[in-house]
Design a protein around this motif. Structure first.
Motif, mmCIF file in Angstrom:
data_model
loop_
_atom_site.group_PDB
_atom_site.id
_atom_site.type_symbol
_atom_site.label_atom_id
_atom_site.label_comp_id
_atom_site.label_asym_id
_atom_site.label_seq_id
_atom_site.Cartn_x
_atom_site.Cartn_y
_atom_site.Cartn_z
ATOM 1 N N VAL A 232 -11.780 42.405 77.898
ATOM 2 C CA VAL A 232 -10.881 41.312 78.274
ATOM 3 C C VAL A 232 -10.721 40.339 77.092
ATOM 4 N N PRO A 233 -9.539 39.699 76.931
ATOM 5 C CA PRO A 233 -9.376 38.712 75.849
ATOM 6 C C PRO A 233 -10.392 37.570 75.962
ATOM 7 N N ASP A 234 -10.779 37.027 74.834
ATOM 8 C CA ASP A 234 -11.806 35.987 74.777
ATOM 9 C C ASP A 234 -11.215 34.640 75.175
ATOM 10 N N ARG A 235 -11.577 34.164 76.358
ATOM 11 C CA ARG A 235 -11.005 32.904 76.864
ATOM 12 C C ARG A 235 -11.496 31.703 76.063
ATOM 13 N N ILE A 236 -12.674 31.817 75.429
ATOM 14 C CA ILE A 236 -13.177 30.692 74.641
ATOM 15 C C ILE A 236 -12.474 30.636 73.290
ATOM 16 N N GLU A 237 -12.274 31.782 72.663
ATOM 17 C CA GLU A 237 -11.480 31.799 71.435
ATOM 18 C C GLU A 237 -10.063 31.338 71.742
ATOM 19 N N LEU A 238 -9.529 31.788 72.865
ATOM 20 C CA LEU A 238 -8.184 31.374 73.286
ATOM 21 C C LEU A 238 -8.103 29.854 73.397
ATOM 22 N N GLY A 239 -9.017 29.256 74.152
ATOM 23 C CA GLY A 239 -8.999 27.805 74.329
ATOM 24 C C GLY A 239 -9.178 27.062 73.019
ATOM 25 N N THR A 240 -10.025 27.606 72.154
ATOM 26 C CA THR A 240 -10.267 26.980 70.850
ATOM 27 C C THR A 240 -8.981 26.896 70.035
ATOM 28 N N TYR A 241 -8.263 28.018 69.944
ATOM 29 C CA TYR A 241 -7.049 28.019 69.125
ATOM 30 C C TYR A 241 -5.894 27.296 69.807
ATOM 31 N N MET A 242 -5.925 27.186 71.129
ATOM 32 C CA MET A 242 -4.932 26.369 71.823
ATOM 33 C C MET A 242 -5.085 24.899 71.442
ATOM 34 N N LEU A 243 -6.321 24.501 71.112
ATOM 35 C CA LEU A 243 -6.578 23.105 70.749
ATOM 36 C C LEU A 243 -6.103 22.769 69.346
ATOM 37 N N ALA A 244 -5.908 23.776 68.491
ATOM 38 C CA ALA A 244 -5.519 23.496 67.105
ATOM 39 C C ALA A 244 -4.198 22.734 67.015
ATOM 40 N N PRO A 245 -3.102 23.203 67.642
ATOM 41 C CA PRO A 245 -1.856 22.417 67.585
ATOM 42 C C PRO A 245 -1.943 21.133 68.405
ATOM 43 N N ALA A 246 -2.809 21.112 69.417
ATOM 44 C CA ALA A 246 -2.992 19.876 70.182
ATOM 45 C C ALA A 246 -3.600 18.787 69.307
ATOM 46 N N ILE A 247 -4.479 19.183 68.394
ATOM 47 C CA ILE A 247 -5.164 18.216 67.538
ATOM 48 C C ILE A 247 -4.303 17.765 66.369
ATOM 49 N N CYS A 248 -3.584 18.700 65.715
ATOM 50 C CA CYS A 248 -2.870 18.286 64.502
ATOM 51 C C CYS A 248 -1.363 18.509 64.581
#
Length: 422
Positions: A232-248
């Protein structure tokens, strides 16, 4: 020891592929011990923890072959010749305890060292052992090893976990597939990784019902066969990279992302002013305003907000408008990243299991130290939004859970590089 250097470089744009889930793959790999026939895992992540689990399985006599650059794992346990999981390997990774249930179920005996892993508080294995005892296992702890026996085989039983435990649910679930009779696990973990494991075991011939709910029922079978299963896709890696555009700022599409894996997380993002859109290929993320709003977070077992995204969410809240409160209810000692974020100008007050974050307009680059896996990446995310250069030291933690982080972030416009200290 490697370091990662991040320089704030403005908005991000592009696509980031999401790998298979580390925590799912580390659970699926020991399932090979349940059968003499081959188990093939596709969409496997390429991480140091996967190498550690491979080494552990090979030490027991299993065969592990990496194909397609490591994205496919071919496993076979037709010739197990050792039932002792040695401390020198097990100490490196907590998930090593997951070989206990399968070996005990298949061959009636196992000796497994007590495990190690990230230093984020006490993470005892007592629930793993109590669940196996409910299936008739005879356990003896001495000199740092669990000596387990079930000479007549495990038998079905009912066990209610006093608290939700993902690892203990996984160990018990695997063991129960070969136990005589019916096993009922109550107050079981509901994480997607549990569902993924059950689906794989079912492909191998197991009889399982109720995965994804708090009650899982397993009817034991005499033997399991081989199977091919996608991680299954990694939901933690997913959430981490979703935060990248949210932050910058900017817009990033996370390829392979699925809403149902991160619903509670997406709800908090929406409240903060971050838009998540489903696309044909994954999830597209962008923030609606120049600055996100502060939101409160409470970590809980799935389907609640994941503890493994708490550190990354704190990085976002450091530059949010207002004050947020993050309450950690899963692990103690999981705010060790807070002092490092404060070195970058964050305003954080930690009291026990609660962190109060007052957002500032800008963070500033600084030398910081990674204290665990998720803390590592939270500092990288903070560095994306900071002025100047951030140097994240001791990133060996990072390689346990994120593959090619510099490449993935670099491809969407981040200024990031790894420095090797030879």
């Amino acid at each position: 020891m490697d370091s990662i250097v991040v320089t704030g470089n403005g908005p991000l744009k592009g696509q980031i592929p999401i790998a298979g889930a580390k925590n799912a793959c580390l659970t699926l790999m020991p399932a090979t011990l349940l059968s003499e026939e081959p188990l093939t895992l596709t969409n496997a992540p390429r991480l140091s923890d996967i190498k550690t689990m491979s080494t552990l399985l090979q030490s027991l006599g299993a065969e592990v072959t990496q194909m397609q650059g490591g994205k496919v794992l071919a496993l076979s346990s037709h010739n197990l010749n050792n039932h002792v999981a040695d401390y020198d390997i097990v100490r490196k990774m907590r998930a090593s305890i997951l070989v206990l249930g399968p070996m005990l179920a298949r061959d009636g005996h196992a000796v497994v060292s007590l495990p190690g892993g990230c230093a984020i508080g006490a993470r005892p294995v007592d629930l793993h052992l109590k669940a196996l005892e409910a299936m008739g296992a005879d356990l003896d702890l001495r000199e740092g090893y669990v000596h387990a026996k079930a000479p007549g085989g495990l038998r079905g039983g009912t066990f209610e976990f006093p608290i939700v435990s993902v690892g203990a649910t996984e160990n018990a679930l695997m063991a129960a597939t070969l136990a005589k009779g019916t096993t009922v696990l109550k107050n079981a973990a509901r994480e997607p990784e549990i569902v993924d494991l059950a689906q794989c075991l079912r492909r191998m011939g197991a009889q399982i019902e109720g995965e994804g709910t708090s009650t899982i029922t397993i009817q034991g079978v005499e033997r399991l066969g081989g199977a091919t299963h996608p991680v299954v896709p990694d939901r933690i890696e997913l959430g981490t990279y979703m935060l990248a555009p949210a932050i910058c700022g900017g817009e990033v599409e996370c390829l392979g992302g699925r809403i149902e894996l991160v619903e509670a997380f997406c709800e908090r993002l929406d409240a903060a002013g971050v838009t998540v859109e489903e696309t044909e290929n994954g999830l597209k993320v962008s923030r609606r305003n120049a600055r996100v709003r502060a939101v409160d977070v409470i970590t809980e077992p799935f389907p609640g907000f994941p503890t493994d995204l708490q550190a990354q969410m704190m990085a976002l809240m450091c530059t949010a408008e207002g004050t947020s409160v993050l309450e950690e209810r899963i692990f103690e000692n999981r705010f060790m990243h807070a002092p490092e974020l404060m070195r970058m100008g964050a305003r954080i007050d930690v009291q026990g299991g609660t962190a109060t974050v007052t957002g500032v307009e800008h963070l500033k680059g600084a030398p910081v130290m990674a204290t665990d896996l998720r803390a590592s990446v939270s500092l990288i995310l903070a560095g994306l939004a900071a002025g100047g250069e951030t140097v994240v030291n001791r990133v060996y933690h990072l390689d346990r859970g994120y593959e090619s982080v510099e490449e993935k972030l670099g491809n969407v416009g981040a200024k990031i590089e790894r420095i090797s200290d030879q």
